[in-house]
Design a protein around this motif. Structure first.
Motif, PDB file in Angstrom:
ATOM      1  N   TYR A  93       0.834  -1.207   0.000  1.00 61.06           N
ATOM      2  CA  TYR A  93       0.000   0.000   0.000  1.00 61.06           C
ATOM      3  C   TYR A  93       0.866   1.254   0.000  1.00 61.06           C
ATOM      4  CZ  TYR A  93      -3.273   3.560   1.591  1.00 61.06           C
ATOM      5  OH  TYR A  93      -4.007   4.701   1.697  1.00 61.06           O
ATOM      6  N   ASP A  94       1.822   1.316   0.932  1.00 62.98           N
ATOM      7  CA  ASP A  94       2.684   2.493   1.010  1.00 62.98           C
ATOM      8  C   ASP A  94       3.530   2.653  -0.251  1.00 62.98           C
ATOM      9  OD1 ASP A  94       1.698   3.053   3.510  1.00 62.98           O
ATOM     10  OD2 ASP A  94       3.295   1.980   4.570  1.00 62.98           O
ATOM     11  N   ARG A  95       3.958   1.527  -0.836  1.00 69.97           N
ATOM     12  CA  ARG A  95       4.748   1.603  -2.053  1.00 69.97           C
ATOM     13  C   ARG A  95       3.930   2.185  -3.199  1.00 69.97           C
ATOM     14  NH1 ARG A  95       6.712  -3.010  -1.812  1.00 69.97           N
ATOM     15  NH2 ARG A  95       5.098  -4.192  -2.897  1.00 69.97           N
ATOM     16  N   ALA A  96       2.718   1.703  -3.359  1.00 67.17           N
ATOM     17  CA  ALA A  96       1.868   2.210  -4.440  1.00 67.17           C
ATOM     18  C   ALA A  96       1.512   3.675  -4.224  1.00 67.17           C
ATOM     19  CB  ALA A  96       0.596   1.367  -4.542  1.00 67.17           C
ATOM     20  N   MET A  97       1.230   4.073  -2.972  1.00 69.81           N
ATOM     21  CA  MET A  97       0.909   5.465  -2.694  1.00 69.81           C
ATOM     22  C   MET A  97       2.117   6.376  -2.935  1.00 69.81           C
ATOM     23  SD  MET A  97      -2.274   5.777  -1.912  1.00 69.81           S
ATOM     24  CE  MET A  97      -2.493   4.565  -3.233  1.00 69.81           C
ATOM     25  N   THR A  98       3.310   5.901  -2.553  1.00 67.82           N
ATOM     26  CA  THR A  98       4.517   6.705  -2.774  1.00 67.82           C
ATOM     27  C   THR A  98       4.773   6.910  -4.256  1.00 67.82           C
ATOM     28  OG1 THR A  98       5.501   5.909  -0.703  1.00 67.82           O
ATOM     29  CG2 THR A  98       6.999   6.831  -2.360  1.00 67.82           C
ATOM     30  N   LEU A  99       4.623   5.835  -5.039  1.00 65.88           N
ATOM     31  CA  LEU A  99       4.838   5.955  -6.482  1.00 65.88           C
ATOM     32  C   LEU A  99       3.806   6.883  -7.118  1.00 65.88           C
ATOM     33  CD1 LEU A  99       5.672   2.240  -7.378  1.00 65.88           C
ATOM     34  CD2 LEU A  99       7.258   4.171  -7.271  1.00 65.88           C
ATOM     35  N   SER A 100       2.562   6.795  -6.633  1.00 60.74           N
ATOM     36  CA  SER A 100       1.518   7.663  -7.175  1.00 60.74           C
ATOM     37  C   SER A 100       1.797   9.125  -6.841  1.00 60.74           C
ATOM     38  CB  SER A 100       0.157   7.239  -6.619  1.00 60.74           C
ATOM     39  OG  SER A 100      -0.862   8.093  -7.070  1.00 60.74           O
ATOM     40  N   LEU A 101       2.208   9.407  -5.595  1.00 55.14           N
ATOM     41  CA  LEU A 101       2.523  10.774  -5.203  1.00 55.14           C
ATOM     42  C   LEU A 101       3.745  11.305  -5.947  1.00 55.14           C
ATOM     43  CD1 LEU A 101       1.957  10.476  -1.346  1.00 55.14           C
ATOM     44  CD2 LEU A 101       0.539  11.740  -2.959  1.00 55.14           C
ATOM     45  N   GLN A 102       4.739  10.451  -6.142  1.00 59.32           N
ATOM     46  CA  GLN A 102       5.921  10.874  -6.890  1.00 59.32           C
ATOM     47  C   GLN A 102       5.562  11.228  -8.328  1.00 59.32           C
ATOM     48  OE1 GLN A 102       9.009   7.926  -7.145  1.00 59.32           O
ATOM     49  NE2 GLN A 102      10.355   9.221  -8.373  1.00 59.32           N
ATOM     50  N   ASP A 103       4.701  10.428  -8.936  1.00 58.97           N
ATOM     51  CA  ASP A 103       4.271  10.715 -10.301  1.00 58.97           C
ATOM     52  C   ASP A 103       3.513  12.038 -10.363  1.00 58.97           C
ATOM     53  OD1 ASP A 103       3.935   9.867 -13.107  1.00 58.97           O
ATOM     54  OD2 ASP A 103       1.816   9.727 -12.581  1.00 58.97           O
ATOM     55  N   GLY A 104       2.639  12.283  -9.370  1.00 55.09           N
ATOM     56  CA  GLY A 104       1.907  13.551  -9.336  1.00 55.09           C
ATOM     57  C   GLY A 104       2.831  14.742  -9.130  1.00 55.09           C
ATOM     58  N   ALA A 105       3.813  14.604  -8.226  1.00 52.23           N
ATOM     59  CA  ALA A 105       4.766  15.691  -8.000  1.00 52.23           C
ATOM     60  C   ALA A 105       5.585  15.975  -9.246  1.00 52.23           C
ATOM     61  CB  ALA A 105       5.685  15.341  -6.828  1.00 52.23           C
ATOM     62  N   SER A 106       5.958  14.925  -9.955  1.00 51.06           N
ATOM     63  CA  SER A 106       6.737  15.105 -11.180  1.00 51.06           C
ATOM     64  C   SER A 106       5.931  15.843 -12.242  1.00 51.06           C
ATOM     65  CB  SER A 106       7.195  13.748 -11.707  1.00 51.06           C
ATOM     66  OG  SER A 106       7.903  13.882 -12.915  1.00 51.06           O
ATOM     67  N   GLN A 107       4.684  15.457 -12.430  1.00 47.95           N
ATOM     68  CA  GLN A 107       3.853  16.098 -13.447  1.00 47.95           C
ATOM     69  C   GLN A 107       3.595  17.568 -13.107  1.00 47.95           C
ATOM     70  OE1 GLN A 107       0.308  13.824 -14.112  1.00 47.95           O
ATOM     71  NE2 GLN A 107       1.398  11.989 -14.778  1.00 47.95           N
ATOM     72  N   ILE A 108       3.272  17.853 -11.838  1.00 48.96           N
ATOM     73  CA  ILE A 108       2.973  19.230 -11.450  1.00 48.96           C
ATOM     74  C   ILE A 108       4.216  20.113 -11.581  1.00 48.96           C
ATOM     75  CG2 ILE A 108       2.287  20.717  -9.534  1.00 48.96           C
ATOM     76  CD1 ILE A 108       0.503  18.457  -8.542  1.00 48.96           C
ATOM     77  N   SER A 109       5.372  19.623 -11.118  1.00 45.97           N
ATOM     78  CA  SER A 109       6.590  20.437 -11.191  1.00 45.97           C
ATOM     79  C   SER A 109       7.027  20.652 -12.631  1.00 45.97           C
ATOM     80  CB  SER A 109       7.711  19.781 -10.382  1.00 45.97           C
ATOM     81  OG  SER A 109       7.963  18.458 -10.837  1.00 45.97           O
ATOM     82  N   ILE A 110       6.851  19.653 -13.486  1.00 49.88           N
ATOM     83  CA  ILE A 110       7.177  19.836 -14.903  1.00 49.88           C
ATOM     84  C   ILE A 110       6.262  20.898 -15.517  1.00 49.88           C
ATOM     85  CG2 ILE A 110       7.081  18.722 -17.169  1.00 49.88           C
ATOM     86  CD1 ILE A 110       8.115  16.185 -15.859  1.00 49.88           C
ATOM     87  N   MET A 111       4.983  20.883 -15.143  1.00 52.33           N
ATOM     88  CA  MET A 111       4.055  21.885 -15.647  1.00 52.33           C
ATOM     89  C   MET A 111       4.474  23.286 -15.182  1.00 52.33           C
ATOM     90  SD  MET A 111      -0.053  22.265 -15.043  1.00 52.33           S
ATOM     91  CE  MET A 111       0.153  22.643 -13.308  1.00 52.33           C
ATOM     92  N   TYR A 112       4.841  23.424 -13.892  1.00 55.56           N
ATOM     93  CA  TYR A 112       5.296  24.717 -13.390  1.00 55.56           C
ATOM     94  C   TYR A 112       6.544  25.182 -14.130  1.00 55.56           C
ATOM     95  CZ  TYR A 112       2.181  24.414  -9.316  1.00 55.56           C
ATOM     96  OH  TYR A 112       1.102  24.348  -8.490  1.00 55.56           O
ATOM     97  N   ALA A 113       7.507  24.267 -14.333  1.00 49.87           N
ATOM     98  CA  ALA A 113       8.748  24.631 -15.017  1.00 49.87           C
ATOM     99  C   ALA A 113       8.479  25.051 -16.455  1.00 49.87           C
ATOM    100  CB  ALA A 113       9.724  23.457 -14.979  1.00 49.87           C
ATOM    101  N   CYS A 114       7.579  24.336 -17.132  1.00 51.32           N
ATOM    102  CA  CYS A 114       7.254  24.692 -18.521  1.00 51.32           C
ATOM    103  C   CYS A 114       6.569  26.048 -18.610  1.00 51.32           C
ATOM    104  CB  CYS A 114       6.371  23.605 -19.144  1.00 51.32           C
ATOM    105  SG  CYS A 114       7.215  22.043 -19.458  1.00 51.32           S
ATOM    106  N   ILE A 115       5.653  26.320 -17.674  1.00 51.71           N
ATOM    107  CA  ILE A 115       4.967  27.613 -17.684  1.00 51.71           C
ATOM    108  C   ILE A 115       5.965  28.740 -17.424  1.00 51.71           C
ATOM    109  CG2 ILE A 115       3.285  29.043 -16.460  1.00 51.71           C
ATOM    110  CD1 ILE A 115       1.615  26.550 -16.023  1.00 51.71           C
ATOM    111  N   CYS A 116       6.832  28.570 -16.405  1.00 49.68           N
ATOM    112  CA  CYS A 116       7.836  29.603 -16.107  1.00 49.68           C
ATOM    113  C   CYS A 116       8.774  29.794 -17.290  1.00 49.68           C
ATOM    114  CB  CYS A 116       8.635  29.214 -14.864  1.00 49.68           C
ATOM    115  SG  CYS A 116       7.751  29.420 -13.309  1.00 49.68           S
ATOM    116  N   GLY A 117       9.225  28.687 -17.884  1.00 53.89           N
ATOM    117  CA  GLY A 117      10.132  28.794 -19.015  1.00 53.89           C
ATOM    118  C   GLY A 117       9.499  29.462 -20.213  1.00 53.89           C
ATOM    119  N   PHE A 118       8.258  29.066 -20.526  1.00 55.07           N
ATOM    120  CA  PHE A 118       7.568  29.638 -21.683  1.00 55.07           C
ATOM    121  C   PHE A 118       7.354  31.139 -21.497  1.00 55.07           C
ATOM    122  CE2 PHE A 118       3.488  30.952 -23.559  1.00 55.07           C
ATOM    123  CZ  PHE A 118       3.762  30.725 -24.903  1.00 55.07           C
TER     124      PHE A 118
END
Length: 690
Positions: A93-118
């Motif tokens: 359970y904790d492994r799946a939740m950690t992977l899911s949260l990591q994926d969400g953090a990666s997507q959100i931070s990439i979106m922020y970086a792309c918006i700032c860069g653009f």
């Protein structure tokens, strides 16, 4: 540079103006040979003469580089899992939740970086183009002194490469200092359960530095190329003697038509494999391309119209502000572009996020036949049972809870943390079957302790599930083995999940319970509003609320923790970027107009009139940008309505009018304050110097 000049047929090494305006010393009678300045001397003289404008630009580029670099490094840190626990040592359970949260953090931070860069790249290009436009007289003097267009472009590249490159390097390196703070803000945007300690990553620094430096060089090259493409005599004309509203050039027309074609394709053609949200974002991008290509034409036209009330209300200052806003094509564009980007991108993303959440919520709850829905923030159903059973106006009621369990297993698949819906019948009546799951195989009698039903969603992932066992691990690390005895369709209930249980004692042991939702049917002849008022007045404890289905859908949209808590951060980042470049544009515009203001003061125009005209000019430009942004947002909302109108009742979508209005008023106030303060202090310094 005193005493230096260029011969009209001068060599390449000595090409340039003898000073920033090409008006260096003259040949003296006793001098037999003139000294010709080199490229380094010319570049140094330009940097010194316009040092105040370059200082503002350097600070703005540094700030943009800091934000872009920091978010790029946070995105890399999230992708690599900095400071996150070793998933191999976690339970399923904790492994799946950690992977899911990591994926969400990666997507959100990439979106922020792309918006700032653009946004940073776009604004750097605009700022550089604005400054080069103000150099047109100096470059024309160099052309008249014998410099070729190619040499002028080379000088401009060297002139801007130094401050832009230095600012980008310092800002990108300084972004390391903000990585921990940005990572913390990312976690606070709905990812509190994520354990991440972000560290600086050199690759993020390289990306930010290279992108902003390349943007500055490209902006410099194209702007200088545009200046040197016209004759020196035409370039020498003062801005006040040139028409501000230009015709649409062929390149801008081609770009605008390409953006229009791409936008129409995204709106009216359904691309296989492309999510509808991606198509809407692509349509918004095409709309921004159209606005960006036509901004130098549209902003002066809007400023001319909006300036009429200012001219009538403030007379001399208003007239001067309107004339300058109409004719100063580049400065108006430099002020308008950051505001347009902020308003359109931020409000567009918020509108899309809320519409997408609404699409999901409406598709889930549209088939639900319940007139009344009750939300509860606790797992205790005793108060619900007591009030619903005692009310004669309630015909039937069923409570559902969404629980996240741990499934026994050692794989990293997210399916090892299934969502399970638990069903509890509060009151049984004739209409009970309309708010209960539809049994495809088996019946409600097949459920109970030790038994579980698989939903149609879970059934699609495994064949012949009946008779199989499911082992769940509760919050006390105890295992419970359940046998799959039925297959159900949860569509009539609006609930999601892979399994359904009817064991209240087991529900109390769920590792993560997301609260309760109760569906209630009224008895014939009872008004829904009357029953809701009666129930809300009868609860024994707080945290229980009855509402209509439409109100529930609206609250479900607003309850989206990930979307709602990330939106203020997106808006805050956009406001910071806009503030940086808006202050820069206002300050540079005032700096580059100081000589003209001196002439007007010498002619008898008061300092107060000039300061007021600077304020009203910035307000007119900001209002023009707001008007264009409103038109662009109308286009974005039209695209969203067109794409989602068949699936979403847009009346329940909370569109971001408040965000738009707040940010627009803030931008107008900031532009007025920046121009007014800078104009006042610069004019005061000029008076003191005289």
């Amino acid at each position: 540079m005193e005493g230096k000049s260029l011969s009209l047929g001068g060599s390449l090494a000595g090409t340039g103006a003898s000073g920033p305006m090409g008006g260096g010393g003259s040949h003296t009678a006793g001098r037999t040979k003139a000294r010709t300045p080199g490229l380094a001397s010319l570049v140094r003289s330009f940097l010194h003469e316009h040092r105040s404008s370059y200082t503002v630009m350097v600070l703005a580029v540094m700030a943009a580089s800091v934000l872009t670099s920091a978010w790029a490094q946070v995105a890399i840190a999230a992708r690599k899992g900095d400071g996150m626990p070793d998933t191999r040592a976690l339970n399923s359970y904790d492994r799946a939740m950690t992977l899911s949260l990591q994926d969400g953090a990666s997507q959100i931070s990439i979106m922020y970086a792309c918006i700032c860069g653009f946004v940073s790249i776009f604004l750097v290009i605009t700022s550089v183009g604005f400054l080069i436009e103000r150099r047109r007289r100096e470059y024309a003097m160099m052309r008249l002194s014998g410099a070729s267009p190619r040499t002028v472009r080379l000088i401009s590249l060297l002139e801007f490469m130094i401050p832009v490159g230095l600012a980008a390097l310092i800002g990108s390196s300084a972004g390391c200092l903000l990585v921990p703070a940005f990572a913390k803000s990312l976690i606070n945007s709905g990812l509190e359960a994520l354990e991440m300690t972000a560290h600086p990553h050199p690759m993020g620094i390289v990306f930010a530095f290279a992108g902003i430096l390349l943007a500055g060089l490209l902006g410099t090259w194209f702007a200088a190329r545009r200046i040197t493409a016209i004759s020196p005599i035409e370039a020498l004309q003062d801005s006040e003697n040139r028409s501000g509203t230009k015709s649409i050039g062929p390149l801008r027309l081609i770009i605008a038509l390409a953006g229009l074609a791409g936008g129409l394709a995204m709106v009216y053609h359904r691309f296989n494999g492309m999510d509808i949200e991606i198509q809407i974002l692509a349509s918004t991008g095409c709309l921004l391309v159209i606005i960006g290509a036509l901004t130098p034409v549209l902003v002066p036209a809007c400023a001319n119209l909006i300036g009429i009330p200012f001219q009538l209300a403030f007379r001399g200052a208003g007239l001067l502000a309107r004339q300058r806003a109409r004719k100063e094509n580049r400065s108006s564009t430099a002020i308008a572009v950051p505001i347009i980007l902020m308003l359109v991108i931020v409000t567009g993303i918020i509108a899309l996020g809320r519409s997408s959440w609404a699409q999901e919520a409406i598709s889930r709850y549209k088939p639900v036949a319940a007139e009344v829905m009750v939300t509860t923030d606790t797992k205790d159903t005793r108060d619900l049972d007591r009030q619903l059973r005692s009310s004669a106006d309630v015909g039937s009621a069923v409570t559902y809870s969404k629980e996240s369990w741990r499934r026994a297993g050692n794989t990293d698949s997210k399916s090892d943390a299934p969502f399970i819906s638990a069903m509890h019948i509060n009151k049984s009546g004739k209409a009970l079957d309309t708010i209960s799951p539809a049994f495809i195989t088996g019946s409600a009698a097949d459920l109970g302790p030790g038994k579980v039903a698989v939903t149609s969603k879970g059934h699609s992932q495994e064949k012949n599930p009946l008779g199989r066992t499911l082992t769940l691990i509760d919050k006390n690390e105890k295992r419970h083995t359940l046998t799959i005895t039925a297959i159900v369709d949860m569509t009539p209930t609006g609930q999601t999940g892979e399994y359904l249980i009817m064991d209240d004692s087991l529900s109390q042991l769920a590792p993560d319970n997301r609260g309760l939702t109760t569906l209630a049917r009224t008895t014939p002849g009872v008004r829904t509003d009357d029953l809701i008022s009666q129930l809300n007045a009868s609860w024994d404890r707080k945290g229980i609320k009855a509402c209509t289905k439409k109100e529930y859908i609206r609250s479900d949209i607003q309850r989206s923790q990930e979307v709602q808590r990330a939106m203020p951060q997106i808006a805050s980042g956009a406001i910071v970027l806009t503030a940086i470049f808006l202050i820069q544009a206002c300050a540079i515009a005032v700096n580059e107009r100081r000589q003209e203001n001196r002439r007007m003061q010498a002619a008898g125009v008061s300092r107060g009139t000039l300061v007021c005209s600077s304020i009203w000019e910035s307000v007119i430009d900001a209002l023009s940008a707001t008007l264009l942004s409103a038109l662009a947002m109308a286009g974005v909302l039209a695209v969203i309505f067109h794409q989602l109108s068949g699936q979403v009742d847009m009346s329940v979508v909370p569109l971001p009018y408040g965000y738009f209005l707040t940010m627009a008023l803030w931008a107008i106030g900031l532009a007025a304050a920046a121009s007014g303060l800078h104009s006042w202090f610069s004019s005061r310094a000029d008076t003191t110097r005289r």
